[in-house]
Motif scaffolding. Structure first.
Motif, PDB file in Angstrom:
ATOM      1  N   VAL A   1      -5.614   2.414  -1.481  1.00 15.14           N
ATOM      2  CA  VAL A   1      -5.592   1.020  -1.943  1.00 15.14           C
ATOM      3  C   VAL A   1      -4.144   0.609  -2.226  1.00 15.14           C
ATOM      4  CG1 VAL A   1      -6.202  -0.541  -3.840  1.00 15.14           C
ATOM      5  CG2 VAL A   1      -7.950   0.947  -2.848  1.00 15.14           C
ATOM      6  N   PHE A   2      -3.423   1.438  -2.974  1.00 18.79           N
ATOM      7  CA  PHE A   2      -2.036   1.108  -3.294  1.00 18.79           C
ATOM      8  C   PHE A   2      -1.165   1.074  -2.036  1.00 18.79           C
ATOM      9  CE2 PHE A   2      -3.064   2.656  -7.715  1.00 18.79           C
ATOM     10  CZ  PHE A   2      -2.964   1.410  -8.301  1.00 18.79           C
ATOM     11  N   LEU A   3      -1.455   1.943  -1.066  1.00 22.36           N
ATOM     12  CA  LEU A   3      -0.720   1.919   0.202  1.00 22.36           C
ATOM     13  C   LEU A   3      -0.929   0.573   0.893  1.00 22.36           C
ATOM     14  CD1 LEU A   3       0.936   3.328   2.459  1.00 22.36           C
ATOM     15  CD2 LEU A   3      -1.236   4.226   3.324  1.00 22.36           C
ATOM     16  N   GLN A   4      -2.171   0.115   0.959  1.00 19.95           N
ATOM     17  CA  GLN A   4      -2.468  -1.162   1.612  1.00 19.95           C
ATOM     18  C   GLN A   4      -1.839  -2.338   0.870  1.00 19.95           C
ATOM     19  OE1 GLN A   4      -3.955  -1.689   4.637  1.00 19.95           O
ATOM     20  NE2 GLN A   4      -3.715   0.525   4.711  1.00 19.95           N
ATOM     21  N   GLN A   5      -1.679  -2.202  -0.438  1.00 13.89           N
ATOM     22  CA  GLN A   5      -1.063  -3.257  -1.239  1.00 13.89           C
ATOM     23  C   GLN A   5       0.457  -3.154  -1.261  1.00 13.89           C
ATOM     24  OE1 GLN A   5      -3.284  -2.515  -4.892  1.00 13.89           O
ATOM     25  NE2 GLN A   5      -4.545  -4.310  -4.518  1.00 13.89           N
ATOM     26  N   GLY A   6       1.002  -2.102  -0.643  1.00  2.85           N
ATOM     27  CA  GLY A   6       2.446  -1.932  -0.610  1.00  2.85           C
ATOM     28  C   GLY A   6       3.048  -1.450  -1.916  1.00  2.85           C
ATOM     29  N   ASP A   7       2.224  -0.894  -2.807  1.00  4.35           N
ATOM     30  CA  ASP A   7       2.707  -0.350  -4.076  1.00  4.35           C
ATOM     31  C   ASP A   7       2.902   1.155  -3.902  1.00  4.35           C
ATOM     32  OD1 ASP A   7       3.257   0.456  -6.670  1.00  4.35           O
ATOM     33  OD2 ASP A   7       1.839  -0.955  -7.557  1.00  4.35           O
ATOM     34  N   PHE A   8       4.041   1.518  -3.313  1.00  5.20           N
ATOM     35  CA  PHE A   8       4.284   2.903  -2.921  1.00  5.20           C
ATOM     36  C   PHE A   8       4.494   3.831  -4.118  1.00  5.20           C
ATOM     37  CE2 PHE A   8       5.238   0.344   0.768  1.00  5.20           C
ATOM     38  CZ  PHE A   8       4.581   1.035   1.774  1.00  5.20           C
ATOM     39  N   GLU A   9       5.028   3.304  -5.202  1.00  3.39           N
ATOM     40  CA  GLU A   9       5.241   4.137  -6.392  1.00  3.39           C
ATOM     41  C   GLU A   9       3.899   4.621  -6.948  1.00  3.39           C
ATOM     42  OE1 GLU A   9       8.150   5.218  -7.445  1.00  3.39           O
ATOM     43  OE2 GLU A   9       9.355   3.947  -6.124  1.00  3.39           O
ATOM     44  N   LYS A  10       2.956   3.697  -7.137  1.00  2.00           N
ATOM     45  CA  LYS A  10       1.637   4.078  -7.641  1.00  2.00           C
ATOM     46  C   LYS A  10       0.896   4.927  -6.617  1.00  2.00           C
ATOM     47  CE  LYS A  10       0.983   0.273 -10.862  1.00  2.00           C
ATOM     48  NZ  LYS A  10       0.271  -0.990 -11.122  1.00  2.00           N
ATOM     49  N   MET A  11       1.045   4.560  -5.349  1.00  2.00           N
ATOM     50  CA  MET A  11       0.379   5.306  -4.292  1.00  2.00           C
ATOM     51  C   MET A  11       0.775   6.776  -4.337  1.00  2.00           C
ATOM     52  SD  MET A  11       1.017   6.684  -0.921  1.00  2.00           S
ATOM     53  CE  MET A  11       2.498   5.878  -0.455  1.00  2.00           C
ATOM     54  N   LYS A  12       2.065   7.040  -4.518  1.00  2.00           N
ATOM     55  CA  LYS A  12       2.538   8.431  -4.512  1.00  2.00           C
ATOM     56  C   LYS A  12       1.934   9.240  -5.649  1.00  2.00           C
ATOM     57  CE  LYS A  12       6.463  11.486  -4.046  1.00  2.00           C
ATOM     58  NZ  LYS A  12       6.170  12.409  -5.148  1.00  2.00           N
ATOM     59  N   LEU A  13       1.769   8.640  -6.817  1.00  2.00           N
ATOM     60  CA  LEU A  13       1.163   9.359  -7.939  1.00  2.00           C
ATOM     61  C   LEU A  13      -0.213   9.902  -7.565  1.00  2.00           C
ATOM     62  CD1 LEU A  13       2.001   6.900 -10.874  1.00  2.00           C
ATOM     63  CD2 LEU A  13       3.108   9.100 -10.392  1.00  2.00           C
ATOM     64  N   TYR A  14      -0.999   9.071  -6.899  1.00  2.00           N
ATOM     65  CA  TYR A  14      -2.354   9.484  -6.524  1.00  2.00           C
ATOM     66  C   TYR A  14      -2.347  10.450  -5.337  1.00  2.00           C
ATOM     67  CZ  TYR A  14      -4.252   6.322  -9.937  1.00  2.00           C
ATOM     68  OH  TYR A  14      -4.581   5.713 -11.125  1.00  2.00           O
ATOM     69  N   MET A  15      -1.451  10.234  -4.391  1.00  2.00           N
ATOM     70  CA  MET A  15      -1.386  11.143  -3.243  1.00  2.00           C
ATOM     71  C   MET A  15      -0.922  12.534  -3.675  1.00  2.00           C
ATOM     72  SD  MET A  15      -2.626   9.655  -0.679  1.00  2.00           S
ATOM     73  CE  MET A  15      -2.915   8.075   0.089  1.00  2.00           C
ATOM     74  N   ASP A  16      -0.010  12.596  -4.638  1.00  2.00           N
ATOM     75  CA  ASP A  16       0.424  13.902  -5.157  1.00  2.00           C
ATOM     76  C   ASP A  16      -0.754  14.660  -5.763  1.00  2.00           C
ATOM     77  OD1 ASP A  16       3.126  13.741  -4.430  1.00  2.00           O
ATOM     78  OD2 ASP A  16       3.743  12.907  -6.359  1.00  2.00           O
ATOM     79  N   LYS A  17      -1.561  13.968  -6.561  1.00  2.00           N
ATOM     80  CA  LYS A  17      -2.726  14.607  -7.177  1.00  2.00           C
ATOM     81  C   LYS A  17      -3.740  15.027  -6.110  1.00  2.00           C
ATOM     82  CE  LYS A  17      -2.281  12.159 -11.556  1.00  2.00           C
ATOM     83  NZ  LYS A  17      -2.895  11.240 -12.522  1.00  2.00           N
ATOM     84  N   ALA A  18      -3.941  14.164  -5.123  1.00  2.00           N
ATOM     85  CA  ALA A  18      -4.868  14.488  -4.031  1.00  2.00           C
ATOM     86  C   ALA A  18      -4.388  15.704  -3.260  1.00  2.00           C
ATOM     87  CB  ALA A  18      -5.024  13.293  -3.094  1.00  2.00           C
ATOM     88  N   LEU A  19      -3.085  15.783  -3.040  1.00  2.00           N
ATOM     89  CA  LEU A  19      -2.538  16.903  -2.277  1.00  2.00           C
ATOM     90  C   LEU A  19      -2.768  18.226  -3.008  1.00  2.00           C
ATOM     91  CD1 LEU A  19      -1.018  17.841   0.229  1.00  2.00           C
ATOM     92  CD2 LEU A  19       1.132  17.380  -0.982  1.00  2.00           C
ATOM     93  N   VAL A  20      -2.515  18.248  -4.291  1.00  2.00           N
ATOM     94  CA  VAL A  20      -2.717  19.473  -5.071  1.00  2.00           C
ATOM     95  C   VAL A  20      -4.173  19.918  -5.011  1.00  2.00           C
ATOM     96  CG1 VAL A  20      -2.707  20.423  -7.425  1.00  2.00           C
ATOM     97  CG2 VAL A  20      -0.754  19.098  -6.618  1.00  2.00           C
ATOM     98  N   LEU A  21      -5.089  18.990  -5.273  1.00  2.00           N
ATOM     99  CA  LEU A  21      -6.514  19.347  -5.276  1.00  2.00           C
ATOM    100  C   LEU A  21      -7.033  19.698  -3.882  1.00  2.00           C
ATOM    101  CD1 LEU A  21      -8.482  17.081  -7.778  1.00  2.00           C
ATOM    102  CD2 LEU A  21      -8.303  19.552  -7.746  1.00  2.00           C
TER     103      LEU A  21
END
Length: 195
Positions: A106-126
Protein backbone atom coordinates in the motif's frame (compact mmCIF):
# COMPACT_ATOMS: atom_id res chain seq x y z
CA UNK A 1 -24.45 -19.31 -4.79
CA UNK A 2 -26.70 -22.35 -4.39
CA UNK A 3 -23.93 -24.25 -2.61
CA UNK A 4 -23.41 -21.35 -0.21
CA UNK A 5 -27.08 -21.42 0.76
CA UNK A 6 -26.86 -25.15 1.49
CA UNK A 7 -23.76 -24.56 3.63
CA UNK A 8 -25.57 -21.86 5.62
CA UNK A 9 -28.53 -24.17 6.26
CA UNK A 10 -26.29 -27.02 7.37
CA UNK A 11 -23.57 -25.15 9.21
CA UNK A 12 -24.95 -21.77 10.24
CA UNK A 13 -23.27 -18.36 10.12
CA UNK A 14 -19.69 -19.64 10.34
CA UNK A 15 -19.99 -21.82 7.27
CA UNK A 16 -21.93 -19.08 5.47
CA UNK A 17 -19.16 -16.58 6.28
CA UNK A 18 -16.54 -19.02 5.03
CA UNK A 19 -18.55 -19.51 1.82
CA UNK A 20 -18.70 -15.74 1.33
CA UNK A 21 -14.94 -15.53 1.88
CA UNK A 22 -14.32 -18.26 -0.69
CA UNK A 23 -16.53 -16.41 -3.17
CA UNK A 24 -14.77 -13.10 -2.54
CA UNK A 25 -11.43 -14.77 -3.24
CA UNK A 26 -12.83 -16.39 -6.38
CA UNK A 27 -14.08 -13.02 -7.66
CA UNK A 28 -10.71 -11.46 -6.77
CA UNK A 29 -8.93 -14.07 -8.87
CA UNK A 30 -11.34 -13.36 -11.74
CA UNK A 31 -10.58 -9.60 -11.41
CA UNK A 32 -14.21 -8.89 -10.48
CA UNK A 33 -13.20 -6.85 -7.46
CA UNK A 34 -16.52 -5.10 -6.76
CA UNK A 35 -18.30 -8.45 -6.61
CA UNK A 36 -15.48 -9.72 -4.39
CA UNK A 37 -15.96 -6.74 -2.09
CA UNK A 38 -19.67 -7.47 -1.84
CA UNK A 39 -19.04 -11.03 -0.63
CA UNK A 40 -16.06 -9.95 1.47
CA UNK A 41 -18.05 -7.35 3.36
CA UNK A 42 -20.71 -9.99 4.09
CA UNK A 43 -18.09 -12.46 5.26
CA UNK A 44 -16.37 -9.96 7.55
CA UNK A 45 -19.70 -8.80 8.98
CA UNK A 46 -20.67 -12.38 9.86
CA UNK A 47 -17.22 -13.22 11.23
CA UNK A 48 -17.18 -10.17 13.52
CA UNK A 49 -20.10 -11.81 15.34
CA UNK A 50 -18.33 -15.16 15.67
CA UNK A 51 -15.41 -16.20 17.81
CA UNK A 52 -13.03 -17.22 15.03
CA UNK A 53 -10.27 -14.60 14.81
CA UNK A 54 -8.14 -16.66 12.41
CA UNK A 55 -10.96 -16.85 9.87
CA UNK A 56 -11.75 -13.16 10.42
CA UNK A 57 -8.09 -12.29 9.77
CA UNK A 58 -8.13 -14.27 6.53
CA UNK A 59 -11.36 -12.66 5.37
CA UNK A 60 -10.07 -9.17 6.25
CA UNK A 61 -6.94 -9.88 4.21
CA UNK A 62 -8.90 -11.05 1.19
CA UNK A 63 -11.22 -8.06 1.43
CA UNK A 64 -8.18 -5.78 1.67
CA UNK A 65 -6.78 -7.30 -1.52
CA UNK A 66 -10.03 -6.52 -3.33
CA UNK A 67 -9.98 -2.91 -2.13
CA UNK A 68 -6.29 -2.65 -3.01
CA UNK A 69 -7.08 -3.79 -6.54
CA UNK A 70 -9.54 -0.94 -7.06
CA UNK A 71 -6.96 1.46 -5.60
CA UNK A 72 -8.91 2.20 -2.43
CA UNK A 73 -5.67 2.16 -0.47
CA UNK A 74 -6.99 3.70 2.74
CA UNK A 75 -9.68 1.03 3.11
CA UNK A 76 -7.25 -1.73 2.14
CA UNK A 77 -4.69 -0.49 4.64
CA UNK A 78 -7.18 -0.36 7.52
CA UNK A 79 -8.22 -3.96 6.79
CA UNK A 80 -4.61 -5.13 6.61
CA UNK A 81 -3.78 -3.35 9.88
CA UNK A 82 -6.71 -5.03 11.59
CA UNK A 83 -5.61 -8.42 10.25
CA UNK A 84 -2.06 -7.67 11.48
CA UNK A 85 -3.40 -6.99 14.99
CA UNK A 86 -5.32 -10.27 14.91
CA UNK A 87 -2.24 -12.17 13.68
CA UNK A 88 -0.23 -10.94 16.66
CA UNK A 89 -3.00 -11.81 19.14
CA UNK A 90 -3.37 -15.37 17.85
CA UNK A 91 0.34 -15.85 17.12
CA UNK A 92 -0.06 -16.53 13.39
CA UNK A 93 3.35 -15.61 11.95
CA UNK A 94 2.29 -16.42 8.39
CA UNK A 95 -0.64 -14.02 8.57
CA UNK A 96 1.63 -11.46 10.23
CA UNK A 97 4.23 -11.51 7.45
CA UNK A 98 1.48 -11.34 4.83
CA UNK A 99 0.14 -8.17 6.42
CA UNK A 100 3.60 -6.59 6.52
CA UNK A 101 3.85 -7.22 2.78
CA UNK A 102 0.31 -5.98 2.12
CA UNK A 103 0.77 -2.79 4.13
CA UNK A 104 4.19 -2.28 2.54
CA UNK A 105 2.63 -2.61 -0.90
CA UNK A 106 0.00 0.00 0.00
CA UNK A 107 2.75 2.44 0.96
CA UNK A 108 4.68 1.54 -2.22
CA UNK A 109 1.62 2.38 -4.34
CA UNK A 110 1.20 5.65 -2.44
CA UNK A 111 4.86 6.53 -2.95
CA UNK A 112 5.61 6.57 0.79
CA UNK A 113 8.92 4.71 0.56
CA UNK A 114 10.02 5.42 4.14
CA UNK A 115 6.95 3.72 5.65
CA UNK A 116 7.04 1.04 2.98
CA UNK A 117 10.58 0.04 3.96
CA UNK A 118 9.64 -0.41 7.62
CA UNK A 119 7.05 -3.01 6.66
CA UNK A 120 9.17 -4.69 3.99
CA UNK A 121 12.02 -5.09 6.48
CA UNK A 122 9.68 -6.86 8.91
CA UNK A 123 8.25 -9.00 6.11
CA UNK A 124 11.73 -9.97 4.98
CA UNK A 125 12.78 -11.13 8.44
CA UNK A 126 9.64 -13.22 8.96
CA UNK A 127 9.55 -14.65 5.44
CA UNK A 128 13.12 -15.88 5.83
CA UNK A 129 12.31 -17.35 9.24
CA UNK A 130 9.25 -19.12 7.82
CA UNK A 131 11.03 -20.04 4.56
CA UNK A 132 8.34 -18.34 2.48
CA UNK A 133 10.45 -17.69 -0.59
CA UNK A 134 7.95 -15.79 -2.72
CA UNK A 135 7.26 -13.43 0.18
CA UNK A 136 11.01 -13.09 0.70
CA UNK A 137 11.37 -12.10 -2.95
CA UNK A 138 8.53 -9.53 -2.76
CA UNK A 139 10.01 -7.95 0.38
CA UNK A 140 13.50 -7.91 -1.14
CA UNK A 141 12.14 -6.23 -4.26
CA UNK A 142 10.30 -3.67 -2.13
CA UNK A 143 13.52 -2.79 -0.35
CA UNK A 144 15.20 -2.35 -3.72
CA UNK A 145 12.48 0.19 -4.64
CA UNK A 146 13.27 2.03 -1.43
CA UNK A 147 16.97 2.30 -2.24
CA UNK A 148 16.19 3.39 -5.79
CA UNK A 149 13.97 6.14 -4.40
CA UNK A 150 16.81 7.21 -2.08
CA UNK A 151 19.15 7.22 -5.12
CA UNK A 152 21.31 4.60 -3.41
CA UNK A 153 21.58 2.69 -6.66
CA UNK A 154 24.26 0.21 -5.61
CA UNK A 155 22.12 -0.96 -2.70
CA UNK A 156 19.04 -1.07 -4.93
CA UNK A 157 20.98 -3.20 -7.38
CA UNK A 158 22.12 -5.61 -4.66
CA UNK A 159 18.55 -6.18 -3.56
CA UNK A 160 17.16 -6.58 -7.08
CA UNK A 161 19.91 -9.10 -7.90
CA UNK A 162 18.97 -11.03 -4.75
CA UNK A 163 15.30 -10.93 -5.79
CA UNK A 164 16.25 -12.22 -9.25
CA UNK A 165 18.33 -14.98 -7.69
CA UNK A 166 15.37 -16.04 -5.53
CA UNK A 167 13.12 -16.09 -8.59
CA UNK A 168 15.45 -18.57 -10.31
CA UNK A 169 16.28 -20.64 -7.22
CA UNK A 170 12.62 -21.24 -6.41
CA UNK A 171 11.16 -21.04 -9.93
CA UNK A 172 9.01 -17.98 -9.23
CA UNK A 173 8.33 -17.03 -12.84
CA UNK A 174 5.53 -14.52 -12.32
CA UNK A 175 7.58 -12.64 -9.74
CA UNK A 176 10.62 -12.82 -12.03
CA UNK A 177 8.75 -10.70 -14.59
CA UNK A 178 8.23 -8.03 -11.92
CA UNK A 179 11.90 -8.23 -10.96
CA UNK A 180 13.00 -7.74 -14.57
CA UNK A 181 10.67 -4.74 -14.94
CA UNK A 182 12.17 -3.16 -11.82
CA UNK A 183 15.70 -4.07 -12.91
CA UNK A 184 15.07 -2.27 -16.20
CA UNK A 185 13.79 0.85 -14.41
CA UNK A 186 16.73 0.75 -12.05
CA UNK A 187 19.21 0.46 -14.93
CA UNK A 188 17.56 3.48 -16.53
CA UNK A 189 17.87 5.45 -13.27
CA UNK A 190 21.52 4.47 -12.95
CA UNK A 191 22.17 5.55 -16.54
CA UNK A 192 20.57 8.94 -15.86
CA UNK A 193 22.85 9.34 -12.84
CA UNK A 194 25.96 8.75 -14.98
CA UNK A 195 24.99 11.41 -17.54
Amino acid sequence: EEGKQIFEKLGGEGIGAQGDDILQLLYYQMHQYLKGIEYGERSVSKLRKSNNPAMLGTSLTNLGLNYFSIKNFDKASSLFVEALEISKIIGDKNMEQSQYLNIGNVFLQQGDFEKMKLYMDKALVLSKELELRESELVATLGISYYFQFKKMYNMAEEYVIEALSLSYRFNLRIQRQKVFAHFSNLAYSMQDMKQ
